[in-house]
Design an enzyme around this catalytic site. Structure first.
Site, PDB file in Angstrom:
ATOM      1  CG  PHE A  10      -2.017  -0.987   1.364  1.00  9.07           C
ATOM      2  CD1 PHE A  10      -3.267  -0.393   0.592  1.00  9.07           C
ATOM      3  CD2 PHE A  10      -2.076  -2.175   1.668  1.00  9.07           C
ATOM      4  CE1 PHE A  10      -4.357  -1.350   0.736  1.00  9.07           C
ATOM      5  CE2 PHE A  10      -2.986  -3.168   1.830  1.00  9.07           C
ATOM      6  CZ  PHE A  10      -4.230  -2.844   1.341  1.00  9.07           C
ATOM      7  CG  ASP A  11       1.175   5.783  -1.967  1.00 10.70           C
ATOM      8  OD1 ASP A  11       2.311   6.071  -1.547  1.00 10.70           O
ATOM      9  OD2 ASP A  11       0.584   6.648  -2.219  1.00 10.70           O
ATOM     10  CG  LEU A  12       1.156   7.006   4.472  1.00 10.80           C
ATOM     11  CD1 LEU A  12       0.187   6.045   5.331  1.00 10.80           C
ATOM     12  CD2 LEU A  12       2.418   7.324   5.260  1.00 10.80           C
ATOM     13  CG  ASP A  13       0.903  11.067   2.234  1.00 10.97           C
ATOM     14  OD1 ASP A  13       0.647  10.670   3.161  1.00 10.97           O
ATOM     15  OD2 ASP A  13       2.120  11.643   1.985  1.00 10.97           O
ATOM     16  CB  VAL A 167      -3.224  -0.720  -3.303  1.00  6.44           C
ATOM     17  CG1 VAL A 167      -4.497  -0.045  -3.145  1.00  6.44           C
ATOM     18  CG2 VAL A 167      -3.488  -2.191  -3.249  1.00  6.44           C
TER      19      VAL A 167
END
Length: 217
Positions: A10-13, A167
């Site tokens: 997963f990306d964060l922002d 993602v």
């Protein structure tokens, strides 16, 4: 394409959290401190997603020395507000809890430095779901998203690229996944557009976090 994914990055922002208010407030703060003109909202919103060094150089025309000074100012404020001016997207906690409970290996692959990423994940109580949190280096070295994704896969012990998926909400995430050789899910609820995600070849596009579960499981 097989949906039998066992490792999800997963990306964060723009994917796990909506940090837009904090990021844009920090851009305004940094530019004011530099006595530079603050661009209009259309330009400011381009800061949502890319690495800061890239954004200040490309969108504000800064040289390397100016970029270093401005990024330092930006992070000076961000350190204080990275959690309080941030929020989890709806259903993200439940999505992570469900995938984790099903035995899916989860990791974060973000261009944000660890000193900010970990407090954010801890602040929202979701760090416990992740096998690894892979970030950009703290020394400001230019590291591609593909490199961060590769580090996350290695940290998860995933050696079958067909079983992994990234993602993310921007083309950097999709492009990075393609470079490494894994599938990608474009998070349309984040900061990117459908045309951007389609142009860079996202394998799936979701309009809400809950749809991610359907793809993975």
């Amino acid at each position: 394409m097989s949906k039998n994914f066992r490792t999800v990055l997963f990306d964060l922002d723009g994917t796990l959290t909506d940090s837009s208010a904090s990021i844009l407030n920090c851009v305004r703060y940094a530019l004011e401190k530099m006595n530079l003109e603050i661009p209009d909202e259309t330009v400011l919103k381009k800061f949502l997603g890319p690495p800061l060094d890239y954004s200040y150089e490309k969108f504000c025309g800064m040289n390397a020395e100016q970029v270093r000074e401005t990024v330092t100012l930006h992070r000076e404020r961000y350190k204080e507000y990275c959690v309080t001016e941030n929020s989890l997207y709806d259903d993200v906690y439940g999505v992570l809890e469900r995938l984790y409970g099903e035995g899916v290996r989860l990791a974060v692959a973000t261009s944000k430095p660890e000193k900010f990423s970990v407090p954010i994940l801890e602040g929202f109580g979701i760090k416990k779901f992740f096998t690894a949190v892979c970030c950009a280096p703290a020394n400001g070295a230019d590291v591609s998203k593909a490199a961060v994704i590769g580090n996350a896969l290695a940290a998860c012990g995933e050696d079958d690229l067909s079983r992994a998926v990234m993602v993310g909400d921007r083309f950097y995430d999709i492009e990075g996944a393609k470079t490494v050789g894994i599938a990608s899910i474009g998070a349309l609820y984040g900061y990117g557009s459908r045309s951007e995600l389609e142009q860079y070849g996202a394998d799936y596009i979701v309009t809400s976090p809950g749809e991610i579960v359907k793809i993975i499981l």
